[in-house]
Motif scaffolding. Sequence first.
Motif, PDB file in Angstrom:
ATOM      1  N   GLY A   1       0.817  -1.204   0.000  1.00 16.69           N
ATOM      2  CA  GLY A   1       0.000   0.000   0.000  1.00 16.69           C
ATOM      3  C   GLY A   1       0.845   1.245   0.000  1.00 16.69           C
TER       4      GLY A   1
ATOM      5  N   PHE B   1      -4.400   0.464  -1.141  1.00 16.68           N
ATOM      6  CA  PHE B   1      -3.747  -0.842  -1.128  1.00 16.68           C
ATOM      7  C   PHE B   1      -4.118  -1.596  -2.398  1.00 16.68           C
TER       8      PHE B   1
ATOM      9  N   ALA C   1      -4.368  -5.095   3.076  1.00 15.31           N
ATOM     10  CA  ALA C   1      -4.817  -3.838   3.682  1.00 15.31           C
ATOM     11  C   ALA C   1      -5.301  -4.071   5.106  1.00 15.31           C
TER      12      ALA C   1
END
Length: 426
Positions: free
Chosen positions: A309, A323, A329
């Motif tokens: 990310g 992300f 994420a």
Amino acid sequence: MENSSALRASVPRLTLAVKEVTLAAMTDESKQGVAERAGVDVAYVDQLVELGILTPANGRFSAGETRLVGVVRGLEEAGLPLEGIGAAMRTGSLSLDFVNQPSYQRFASLGSETFTDVSARTGIPVDLLMVIREAMGFAMPSADDRMRGAELEVVPLVGLQVREGFRPAAIERWLRVYGDSLRRVAESEADWFRSEILEPLFAAGKTPADIGAVTSRLDAELARHGDEAVLALFHGQQANAWMKNIFDGVESWLADAGIRSRIDRPPAICFLDLTGYTRLTDERGDEAAAELAGRLAKLVQRTSLKHGGKPIKWLGDGVMFWFREPGPAVVAALEMVSGAGVAGLPPAHVGVHAGPVLYQQGDYYGRTVNVASRIADYARQGEVVVSQDVVDAADDANVAFAEIGPVELKGVSGAIRLHVARRDIG
């Protein structure tokens, strides 16, 4: 091939023009020449001489004095009195000799061509040329203003983009994003130069001459290493950005070939907020706020990058992330929430949503972003709350989800099924 040949033909001419501007600025100038290059009236140069700010030798002015005119004009426009500057320089309590250092050639002088002239010569729309000055942090010029030497150095790349058929809106967006990003770099550099070099010298009681000697000694090395470092960091960022293009291209090919669907792993948007951050910084002041911001930046940069990310923007008491995939994420969000306490930060809470996003001017937009933000608002202290879309696409993540149920979020039409994410200890 014709465009490439035209580019090769035009770049030497432009490079020569820039060199002519630079060389002219390095030689002694007459009063008229100084006024023209600094963009002021001859009477203004006379005034600076009378005040002792400029000290020409035999009626000629050095390149440093030419730059000094621009610096003093800037100080005056910012509200400082010319008479006061002159008096301080005459008594030795103020020195502006640092403008003679090579790095201050960045204070570019004006060339002979206007924006209109360069537009006619290169075929670049004049409105696009004028954005170059704005991207460098200056006010919007008029078409009849003369271009600076530094601005001319940007023209070849803009010209190439125009000849290759780039949309003007895309070129302008590129210029503005570059300008804004580099503004932040320049401001950060100026801040540490002041706090780490100038302020200790002032605190030690050094005279302007002493300070000038120290900065002169550092000047060449800082300029050289600084340019090299910025370029190296930029190339690293380019490698990451280009890799995303490669990834998207290969993924598209696989999707067309029926090997993988592009919607298997939609991107995720994540919002992290710190509970009580604003109140805490109000109580402790700017210095404490800067320290907390530094801790937060270190935490989120390292954690987000490790999981594919990147931070998109800072929001005062939090951060927005993009992300590549939802599973990583969620893992990153859990690590950041637990890491906030270890880093001495206020408690964090996070909202994550997955889906299509629109990328424009260095930022992400769309319903996915809006829903992720509202989920973050809903999350309680220490929680990572995610949507059903995230759960569906995060089957490979080592996390567990506890369903909250359908929730009505402010500003979002329809109920959203939400879950609390936790580390999977099973």
